[in-house]
Motif scaffolding. Structure first.
Motif, mmCIF file in Angstrom:
data_model
loop_
_atom_site.group_PDB
_atom_site.id
_atom_site.type_symbol
_atom_site.label_atom_id
_atom_site.label_comp_id
_atom_site.label_asym_id
_atom_site.label_seq_id
_atom_site.Cartn_x
_atom_site.Cartn_y
_atom_site.Cartn_z
ATOM 1 N N ALA A 1 5.657 -9.074 8.133
ATOM 2 C CA ALA A 1 6.290 -7.962 7.536
ATOM 3 C C ALA A 1 5.580 -7.848 6.196
ATOM 4 N N GLY A 2 5.415 -8.397 5.287
ATOM 5 C CA GLY A 2 4.522 -8.242 4.296
ATOM 6 C C GLY A 2 3.242 -7.860 4.318
ATOM 7 N N VAL A 3 2.336 -8.186 5.180
ATOM 8 C CA VAL A 3 1.370 -7.345 5.412
ATOM 9 C C VAL A 3 1.382 -5.962 5.921
ATOM 10 N N PHE A 4 2.383 -5.910 6.911
ATOM 11 C CA PHE A 4 2.613 -4.526 7.378
ATOM 12 C C PHE A 4 3.029 -3.630 6.036
ATOM 13 N N ALA A 5 4.017 -4.094 5.199
ATOM 14 C CA ALA A 5 4.431 -3.398 4.101
ATOM 15 C C ALA A 5 3.183 -3.050 3.045
ATOM 16 N N ALA A 6 2.127 -4.024 3.139
ATOM 17 C CA ALA A 6 1.187 -3.720 2.275
ATOM 18 C C ALA A 6 0.210 -2.722 2.670
ATOM 19 N N PHE A 7 0.139 -2.519 3.986
ATOM 20 C CA PHE A 7 -0.818 -1.278 4.478
ATOM 21 C C PHE A 7 0.042 -0.333 4.579
ATOM 22 N N TYR A 8 1.143 -0.289 5.140
ATOM 23 C CA TYR A 8 2.176 0.976 5.181
ATOM 24 C C TYR A 8 2.255 1.824 3.824
ATOM 25 N N VAL A 9 2.624 1.111 2.824
ATOM 26 C CA VAL A 9 2.924 1.819 1.575
ATOM 27 C C VAL A 9 1.751 1.798 0.520
ATOM 28 N N PRO A 10 1.499 0.931 -0.106
ATOM 29 C CA PRO A 10 -0.109 1.086 -1.181
ATOM 30 C C PRO A 10 -1.104 1.556 -0.513
ATOM 31 N N PHE A 11 -1.674 0.896 0.684
ATOM 32 C CA PHE A 11 -2.941 1.322 0.940
ATOM 33 C C PHE A 11 -3.003 2.632 1.405
ATOM 34 N N LEU A 12 -2.001 3.357 2.452
ATOM 35 C CA LEU A 12 -2.043 4.563 2.535
ATOM 36 C C LEU A 12 -1.890 5.707 1.326
ATOM 37 N N ALA A 13 -1.248 5.092 0.476
ATOM 38 C CA ALA A 13 -1.032 5.941 -0.827
ATOM 39 C C ALA A 13 -2.403 5.841 -1.599
ATOM 40 N N THR A 14 -3.214 4.809 -1.621
ATOM 41 C CA THR A 14 -4.498 4.727 -2.049
ATOM 42 C C THR A 14 -5.453 5.959 -1.812
ATOM 43 N N PHE A 15 -5.175 6.688 -0.863
ATOM 44 C CA PHE A 15 -6.260 7.652 -0.269
ATOM 45 C C PHE A 15 -5.679 9.052 -1.223
#
Length: 389
Positions: free
Chosen positions: A230-244
Motif C-alpha cells: 500500500a505504501g509503494v502504491f500511495a507513493a506512485f499514485y499521489v506524488p509521482f503523478l503530481a511530479t509531472f
C-alpha cells in the motif's frame, strides 16, 4: 330447579344509598371490596332459573331485557331503553338473519401521483463554488508570480493527499502504510522533478519506495507485505503523478502549460457534470460510480475538445487548434478514468469522500482524482506537439 335461593340471594350489598334497602347480587365486602367501594359498585344482575318475568310489563319487552343483559354491564340508567335496544341490536344480529362470510375489503381510493422530484446536485453547490474560486486564486497567483511557490503548493497538496489516503486505509482496512517516509519522499519527489526533470523524479520515487520498506521493519512482521504494498502504491499514485505538473513548469511557457492542464481538466469535469445532470439517463459504470452517465462523458469530451482548441491556439507557443482537439479528447478520457479509479478505491473502502477538508468537495484527494492521471498525459502530448521547451 325453582329454588328460592337463586331468586333471592343473600343481602350483602347495596344498589344505591343505604336508605333504599339491600339489593340483590352486590359484591361482598372483604379485602378486595370494602364497604365503601361496595356502595359505588353496581352488581351484575342475577338471572332467575324459573320463567322470565317481564320487567317492563309487556310481552315485547322480553327481548329488550335479554338484550340488556347481554350488552355492557355498567350503563347509566338515564339512557333510554331504546338506546340499549339499538346498540345491542347492531352488535348482536338476530339468530335467523343471514351472516355474510368474509366480507371483501373496500377498494382503496386512487392516490394522486407524486409530484416529480427536482434533480439535486448532491453537494452544497455554493460552498463548492466558493472553495473552488479560492483555490483558483491561490494557484493562479503562485503560478504566474513565483514558480517556486507553485511547486510548494503542489508539495503541500501531495502531503495532505497522502495523509488522507493512508488514514482511510488504516481506518477501513487496517492497512498501516508508513506516512512519514511517504510524506518526506513525496515532497522530495516533486522538488526533484522540478529541478532535475524526469530523471530526478524516477530516482526520488525509487528512494521513497526503499524508505517505505525499511521504515516498516520497525513494526512487527504481521501485515508487513500489505503495508509496504500500500505504501509503494500511495507513493506512485499521489506524488509521482503530481511530479509531472512540476515538470511542465520547467518549460519557458511552463505557466501556460500548467494553466492549460488545469483548465482542460476542470472544463472536462464541468461538462460531464452539467450535461450528465441535465440529460444523463444511461449509466456509464453503475457498479463503480452510479452517478456517471454516457451523456456526461459526451459532454466532457465536447467541452474539453473545445477548450483544448482555444488553449493550444492562444496560450501555447507554436500550438495549433487541431492539436488542442486531440489534447482535449485525451484529457476527457484520462480525467474520467482517474475519477472512476478513485471511485473504485472509495467503493472498496466503503466511503463517500476521502476527507472533509474542502467544504462542498470532500478532501484534497477528491479534487486530485482526475488531475493526477491527467498530468502525465498532458505533459507527454505537449512534449510531442511543441517540444519540452
Amino acid at each position: 330447579m325453582n329454588d328460592s335461593s337463586w331468586a333471592t340471594p343473600p343481602h350483602t350489598g347495596y344498589w344505591g344509598p343505604s336508605d333504599q334497602g339491600p339489593v340483590q347480587g352486590a359484591a361482598p365486602a372483604g379485602p378486595a371490596y370494602d364497604a365503601h367501594d361496595a356502595q359505588h359498585t353496581r352488581p351484575m344482575p342475577i338471572v332467575p332459573d324459573g320463567p322470565a318475568v317481564p320487567r317492563y310489563g309487556d310481552d315485547q319487552d322480553d327481548d329488550r331485557g335479554a338484550a340488556r343483559l347481554s350488552g355492557p354491564l355498567f350503563r347509566d340508567e338515564t339512557f333510554r331503553d331504546d338506546t340499549f335496544r339499538d346498540e345491542t341490536a347492531s352488535a348482536q344480529p338476530h339468530p335467523g338473519a343471514p351472516q355474510k362470510q368474509n366480507p371483501e375489503p373496500m377498494p382503496d381510493a386512487p392516490q394522486p401521483a407524486p409530484a416529480p422530484q427536482k434533480k439535486s446536485a448532491g453537494r452544497d453547490l455554493g460552498a463548492a463554488i466558493g472553495v473552488g474560486v479560492g483555490l483558483g486564486v491561490v494557484i493562479i497567483a503562485s503560478l504566474f508570480f513565483v514558480k517556486a511557490a507553485f511547486v510548494g503548493v503542489i508539495a503541500v497538496a501531495v502531503v495532505v493527499g497522502l495523509w488522507e489516503l493512508t488514514k482511510r486505509l488504516e481506518e477501513r482496512k487496517g492497512i498501516k502504510a508508513p506516512l512519514v517516509p511517504l510524506a518526506l519522499g513525496g515532497a522530495a519527489m516533486v522538488v526533484a522533478g522540478y529541478v532535475r526533470g524526469a530523471e530526478g523524479a524516477w530516482v526520488a520515487m525509487a528512494l521513497t519506495a526503499l524508505a517505505v520498506l525499511v521504515w516498516r521493519m520497525t513494526e512487527p512482521p504481521e501485515g508487513y507485505l500489505k503495508d509496504v504494498t500500500a505504501g509503494v502504491f500511495a507513493a506512485f499514485y499521489v506524488p509521482f503523478l503530481a511530479t509531472f505538473v512540476a515538470m511542465m513548469l520547467t518549460a519557458e511557457d511552463g505557466a501556460a502549460r500548467v494553466l492549460t492542464f488545469l483548465l482542460l481538466t476542470v472544463v472536462s469535469d464541468t461538462g460531464a457534470y452539467a450535461v450528465g445532470w441535465r440529460f444523463g439517463s444511461h449509466k456509464l459504470a453503475p457498479r463503480i460510480s452510479p452517478g456517471k452517465t454516457r451523456e456526461g462523458l459526451v459532454g466532457a469530451v465536447a467541452f474539453a475538445m473545445a477548450a483544448g482548441a482555444l488553449c493550444m491556439e492562444f496560450l501555447i507557443d507554436d500550438g495549433t487548434w487541431w492539436q488542442g482537439l486531440l489534447l482535449g479528447l485525451a484529457v476527457a478520457a484520462s480525467a474520467t478514468l482517474g475519477d472512476l479509479g478513485e471511485s473504485m478505491i472509495k467503493r472498496d473502502l466503503g466511503i463517500k469522500d476521502m476527507g472533509t477538508l474542502l467544504p462542498g468537495h470532500g478532501g484534497i484527494m477528491d479534487r486530485l482524482d482526475s488531475l493526477l492521471p491527467t498530468a502525465p498525459v498532458v505533459w507527454l502530448l505537449l512534449v510531442l506537439f511543441v517540444g519540452s521547451g
